[in-house]
Design a protein around this motif. Structure first.
Motif, mmCIF file in Angstrom:
data_model
loop_
_atom_site.group_PDB
_atom_site.id
_atom_site.type_symbol
_atom_site.label_atom_id
_atom_site.label_comp_id
_atom_site.label_asym_id
_atom_site.label_seq_id
_atom_site.Cartn_x
_atom_site.Cartn_y
_atom_site.Cartn_z
ATOM 1 N N UNK A 29 -39.919 -0.796 -17.297
ATOM 2 C CA UNK A 29 -38.624 -0.967 -17.972
ATOM 3 C C UNK A 29 -38.804 -1.713 -19.293
ATOM 4 N N UNK A 30 -39.691 -2.726 -19.306
ATOM 5 C CA UNK A 30 -39.954 -3.464 -20.545
ATOM 6 C C UNK A 30 -40.595 -2.555 -21.593
ATOM 7 N N UNK A 31 -41.459 -1.642 -21.139
ATOM 8 C CA UNK A 31 -42.128 -0.727 -22.067
ATOM 9 C C UNK A 31 -41.164 0.343 -22.585
ATOM 10 N N UNK A 32 -40.203 0.742 -21.748
ATOM 11 C CA UNK A 32 -39.159 1.657 -22.191
ATOM 12 C C UNK A 32 -39.444 3.142 -22.087
ATOM 13 N N UNK A 33 -40.572 3.555 -21.548
ATOM 14 C CA UNK A 33 -40.871 4.986 -21.405
ATOM 15 C C UNK A 33 -40.011 5.549 -20.271
ATOM 16 N N UNK A 34 -38.982 6.308 -20.631
ATOM 17 C CA UNK A 34 -38.007 6.793 -19.662
ATOM 18 C C UNK A 34 -38.634 7.675 -18.578
ATOM 19 N N UNK A 35 -39.590 8.496 -18.947
ATOM 20 C CA UNK A 35 -40.266 9.353 -17.966
ATOM 21 C C UNK A 35 -41.013 8.534 -16.924
ATOM 22 N N UNK A 39 -39.093 4.987 -10.319
ATOM 23 C CA UNK A 39 -37.869 4.916 -9.516
ATOM 24 C C UNK A 39 -37.924 5.906 -8.358
ATOM 25 N N UNK A 40 -38.415 7.104 -8.635
ATOM 26 C CA UNK A 40 -38.530 8.120 -7.588
ATOM 27 C C UNK A 40 -39.492 7.665 -6.488
ATOM 28 N N UNK A 41 -40.655 7.154 -6.880
ATOM 29 C CA UNK A 41 -41.628 6.669 -5.895
ATOM 30 C C UNK A 41 -41.059 5.503 -5.083
ATOM 31 N N UNK A 42 -40.377 4.600 -5.770
ATOM 32 C CA UNK A 42 -39.786 3.445 -5.107
ATOM 33 C C UNK A 42 -38.675 3.884 -4.150
ATOM 34 N N UNK A 63 -30.607 7.061 -9.856
ATOM 35 C CA UNK A 63 -30.934 6.574 -11.202
ATOM 36 C C UNK A 63 -32.067 7.398 -11.807
ATOM 37 N N UNK A 64 -33.065 7.699 -10.997
ATOM 38 C CA UNK A 64 -34.176 8.531 -11.465
ATOM 39 C C UNK A 64 -33.679 9.919 -11.864
ATOM 40 N N UNK A 65 -32.808 10.485 -11.048
ATOM 41 C CA UNK A 65 -32.243 11.810 -11.335
ATOM 42 C C UNK A 65 -31.490 11.798 -12.661
ATOM 43 N N UNK A 66 -30.688 10.775 -12.887
ATOM 44 C CA UNK A 66 -29.926 10.671 -14.139
ATOM 45 C C UNK A 66 -30.850 10.609 -15.350
ATOM 46 N N UNK A 67 -31.909 9.823 -15.245
ATOM 47 C CA UNK A 67 -32.864 9.718 -16.355
ATOM 48 C C UNK A 67 -33.546 11.066 -16.588
ATOM 49 N N UNK A 68 -34.007 11.694 -15.506
ATOM 50 C CA UNK A 68 -34.703 12.973 -15.656
ATOM 51 C C UNK A 68 -33.794 14.042 -16.240
ATOM 52 N N UNK A 125 -39.081 19.397 -13.591
ATOM 53 C CA UNK A 125 -39.899 19.272 -12.374
ATOM 54 C C UNK A 125 -39.621 17.959 -11.658
ATOM 55 N N UNK A 126 -39.511 16.873 -12.418
ATOM 56 C CA UNK A 126 -39.215 15.572 -11.815
ATOM 57 C C UNK A 126 -37.797 15.561 -11.233
ATOM 58 N N UNK A 127 -36.885 16.229 -11.921
ATOM 59 C CA UNK A 127 -35.514 16.344 -11.422
ATOM 60 C C UNK A 127 -35.500 17.046 -10.067
ATOM 61 N N UNK A 128 -36.320 18.068 -9.944
ATOM 62 C CA UNK A 128 -36.416 18.808 -8.689
ATOM 63 C C UNK A 128 -36.925 17.902 -7.553
ATOM 64 N N UNK A 129 -37.906 17.048 -7.858
ATOM 65 C CA UNK A 129 -38.394 16.083 -6.859
ATOM 66 C C UNK A 129 -37.263 15.155 -6.415
ATOM 67 N N UNK A 130 -36.484 14.670 -7.402
ATOM 68 C CA UNK A 130 -35.359 13.785 -7.075
ATOM 69 C C UNK A 130 -34.358 14.480 -6.167
ATOM 70 N N UNK A 131 -34.021 15.724 -6.494
ATOM 71 C CA UNK A 131 -33.040 16.464 -5.699
ATOM 72 C C UNK A 131 -33.543 16.667 -4.274
ATOM 73 N N UNK A 132 -34.822 16.956 -4.142
ATOM 74 C CA UNK A 132 -35.410 17.138 -2.808
ATOM 75 C C UNK A 132 -35.297 15.847 -1.995
ATOM 76 N N UNK A 133 -35.721 14.731 -2.618
ATOM 77 C CA UNK A 133 -35.673 13.445 -1.918
ATOM 78 C C UNK A 133 -34.246 13.032 -1.584
#
Length: 186
Positions: free
Chosen positions: A102-108, A114-117, A136-141, A148-156
């Motif tokens: 979060x401090x670094x700011x890379x949204x991806x 967030x997804x892993x957590x 939150x991860x889904x919104x960012x993605x 592809x990351x959005x798809x992982x979020x939806x699955x989880x």
């Protein structure tokens, strides 16, 4: 070597690279070589050696204040602990990595962590926290367009909703995932 699953040969080559990095006295490059060795051991399912090399890399990265590299090392270490069934420890480490990212700011990277957590919380049975992190991860993605990351979020998310008996919401996520998979040709 990784793709061909010739781990012993890959580790030998990476150890030669590590020796060169140490000879050059390039600590950051040394830490990256240690990370690569640790990652290869993890793929080869040698978790004790993987953890050993990842910790060595992390120690160097902390000393150098290489925050992005340290956050990535923490991510891999948390995966090792998760694989070993030490989920609470994995959650603690992922939480630290998330703060750093979060401090670094890379949204991806934030979304991925967030997804892993969220997934780790789900495995521990903390459905509310998992749901919050995954949303939150889904919104960012969605915002950054990482399909592809959005798809992982939806699955989880659909999995959590099914486990908690929220079938209507699970269906919403399943349908969104189906539409997205068609859109990205999966």
């Amino acid at each position: 070597y990784k793709t061909k699953q010739r781990f012993d040969e890959g580790i030998k080559v990476l150890n030669k690279a590590l020796a060169i990095c140490r000879e050059l006295e390039d600590d950051l490059l040394t830490s990256k070589a240690l990370n690569n060795i640790g990652a290869l051991y993890r793929i080869a399912s040698d978790l004790p050696n993987s953890l050993k090399y990842m910790r060595q890399a992390l120690a160097i990265q902390k000393r150098l204040e290489a925050v992005a590299d340290a956050a990535n090392s923490l991510n891999i270490i948390s995966i090792i602990y998760g694989t070993q069934g030490k989920l609470r420890r994995a959650i603690t480490i992922l939480s630290i990595a998330l703060k750093m990212k979060r401090k670094l700011g890379d949204q991806g990277e934030i979304a991925r962590t967030l997804n892993n957590l969220g997934y780790a919380h789900q495995l521990c049975g903390y459905a509310d926290m998992a749901h919050s992190l995954l949303k939150e991860s889904l919104e960012i993605n969605r915002r950054i367009g990482s399909k592809n990351e959005e798809l992982h979020n939806l699955w989880n998310l659909s999995e959590i909703m099914m486990k908690t008996g929220n079938l209507k919401e699970a269906l919403v996520y399943v349908k969104a995932g189906q539409g997205l998979s068609v859109a990205i040709n999966l």
